[in-house]
Design an enzyme around this catalytic site. Structure first.
Site, PDB file in Angstrom:
ATOM      1  N   SER A  19       0.945  -1.317   0.128  1.00 46.74           N
ATOM      2  CA  SER A  19      -0.058   0.080   0.088  1.00 46.74           C
ATOM      3  C   SER A  19       0.976   1.348   0.071  1.00 46.74           C
ATOM      4  O   SER A  19       1.960   1.254  -0.023  1.00 46.74           O
ATOM      5  CB  SER A  19      -0.864  -0.204   1.271  1.00 46.74           C
ATOM      6  OG  SER A  19      -0.031   0.485   2.304  1.00 46.74           O
ATOM      7  N   LYS A  20       0.340   2.389  -0.032  1.00 48.25           N
ATOM      8  CA  LYS A  20       0.928   3.752  -0.183  1.00 48.25           C
ATOM      9  C   LYS A  20       2.171   3.774   1.139  1.00 48.25           C
ATOM     10  O   LYS A  20       3.130   4.519   0.772  1.00 48.25           O
ATOM     11  CB  LYS A  20      -0.012   4.911   0.028  1.00 48.25           C
ATOM     12  CG  LYS A  20      -0.477   5.348  -1.115  1.00 48.25           C
ATOM     13  CD  LYS A  20       0.097   6.652  -1.427  1.00 48.25           C
ATOM     14  CE  LYS A  20      -0.156   7.282  -2.909  1.00 48.25           C
ATOM     15  NZ  LYS A  20       0.699   6.620  -3.970  1.00 48.25           N
TER      16      LYS A  20
END
Ligand code: GLU
Length: 446
Positions: free
Chosen positions: A218-219
């Site tokens: 994820s980010k």
């Protein structure tokens, strides 16, 4: 395999991310491996979040990765339209059929598929193996009522699980290759295939991609959009190579390959179901290997934008010294720098003396007079070649019983402003006698 038709079906609600790029790439590999067709279908039924701009970014992201498609929104094809929002009539038509046959019912404007009771649903996932469920498991939360499946929402738009079946069938998709997060949707889709009396395609769900901490990528793990990798100076060839190795291996420890080599070797059955870990060190290694293998001009074109970004007047140098000269400087750099950006940083002194001046700090202990003598001596070389300079330098250090590095290091520092560089006599040769003299004079070393 005959008539392989696969599709990448992104929702245009964001840029092309690592996960999407990975799915697109595996579809592409399977299509190209089999001489089949790769279809790009845009799943834009979420009218609020879908935009044409995202559609464009996704397509250009795919092109950047080197993935071309045979049918799609931009090029058409025999099974279009390829944008779901333009296929509403088709979804209506089959929903009517299900209504007529009593397999679906209306709830206001919405159309709902009636989940049949006690049906065994199974499929042999090419990656995950056999999956078996019973439709009785598809229940409403905390109730024994079977959960029916909305197929057309009250706003007239189809739901994902329904539209995907209609499209994959009508587009004659042979293999549905997508992320493992869709495994749980597959039984519902199979029920709809059955209700319509259609054959089910083969399924291959791709492993999840994890960050180094073993949590879903994820980010938080850093760059997630494909373009961020381009902007960091990674080559499309390497990002392609790297993504291909997430969940698949070419065998024989072969880690560096081109797109067509990968397509030749690719086997869906060799994809591992074990989650793949996104490892930056590996990406860096792969990128470095691809940078090494590039032909000089292509390498120059990769690096140039980063020199320009750093404010260096590349155009001027290219005009006076020539394109080949600049490319040659990077050939000397081969193997240094993991990305084009790093390579640009490590080689800026070829383009301009300015960054060298900025980096250079005087050293009180430097015996300038002694160094001057040495540099003047090696610059007497008839031909300004690395080998001649090195021979003279060896002669000098032997005669005077001094250490080469005490003379070579300050030379490197004055010419490049760096403590590490390719062989300093090679660098000097490439810079040329006049340029070297100018730099040494500037620092009072000649
Ligand atoms: N639009 C869906 C997604 O982006 C496609 C899933 C599928 O390939 O069936 O997740």
């Amino acid at each position: 395999m005959e008539n392989v038709r696969v599709r990448f079906a992104p929702s245009p609600t964001g840029a092309l991310h690592i996960g999407g790029g990975h799915t697109a790439l595996f579809n592409w590999l399977w299509a190209r491996h089999n001489g089949g067709k790769f279809i790009l279908r845009i799943e834009d039924t979420d009218l609020v979040r879908s935009t044409k701009e995202y559609e464009q970014t996704i397509m250009s992201g795919m092109k950047w990765l080197g993935l071309d498609w045979d049918e799609g929104v931009d090029i058409g094809g025999d099974y279009g339209p390829y944008r779901q929002s333009e296929r509403l009539d088709l979804y209506k038509q089959y929903a009517e059929k299900l209504l007529d046959e009593g397999k679906a019912y209306k709830d206001g404007e919405a159309i709902i598929f009636k989940t049949p009771a006690n049906q065994d649903i199974s499929f042999d996932d090419i990656v995950y193996g056999r999956v078996e469920v019973n439709s009785d498991g598809l229940r409403e939360k905390d109730s024994d009522k079977l959960k029916d499946i909305v197929i057309i929402k009250s706003d007239g738009m189809p739901t994902y699980n329904y539209a995907v079946v209609i499209d994959d069938y009508l587009m004659k998709i042979s293999h549905v290759i997508r992320g493992e997060d869709h495994i749980s949707n597959t039984p519902k889709q199979i029920l709809i295939y059955r209700a319509l009396g259609w054959d089910v395609p083969k399924f291959a769900h791709l492993p999840m991609i994890l960050g180094r901490d073993k949590k879903k990528l994820s980010k938080r793990h850093g760059a997630t959009s494909i373009y961020e990798y381009r902007d960091m100076g990674y080559m499309p060839d390497s990002v392609f190579n790297f993504l291909a190795l997430l969940g698949w291996s070419a065998g024989d420890d072969k880690e560096i390959f081109t797109r067509s080599e990968a397509a030749d070797l690719f086997e869906l059955s060799k994809v591992a179901r074990r989650p793949a870990v996104f490892d930056f060190d590996k990406l860096n290694y792969i990128n470095q290997e691809h940078l090494k293998r590039l032909d000089p001009l292509t390498r120059l074109n990769m690096v140039k934008p980063f020199w320009i970004e750093a404010g260096l007047n590349v155009e001027e140098v290219e005009k006076t010294r020539g394109t080949d000269w600049l490319a040659g400087a990077l050939t000397l750099m081969a193997g240094r720098g993991r990305t084009a950006k790093e390579m640009a940083e490590f080689s800026d002194y070829f383009v301009s003396f300015e960054p060298v001046k900025k980096r250079w700090t005087p050293d009180e202990n430097l015996d300038k007079a002694k160094l001057k003598e040495f540099y003047e001596f090696i610059f007497t070389a008839q031909e300004f070649k690395a080998e001649s300079m090195e021979n003279l330098a060896r002669q000098w250090v032997e005669d005077k019983a001094v250490k080469m590095k005490d003379y070579a290091m300050p030379l490197r520092y004055a010419l490049t402003g760096m403590k590490v560089s390719p062989g300093i006599f090679e660098v000097a040769e490439h810079l040329g006698r006049d340029e070297c003299k100018e730099r040494l004079k500037f620092f009072g070393l000649m």
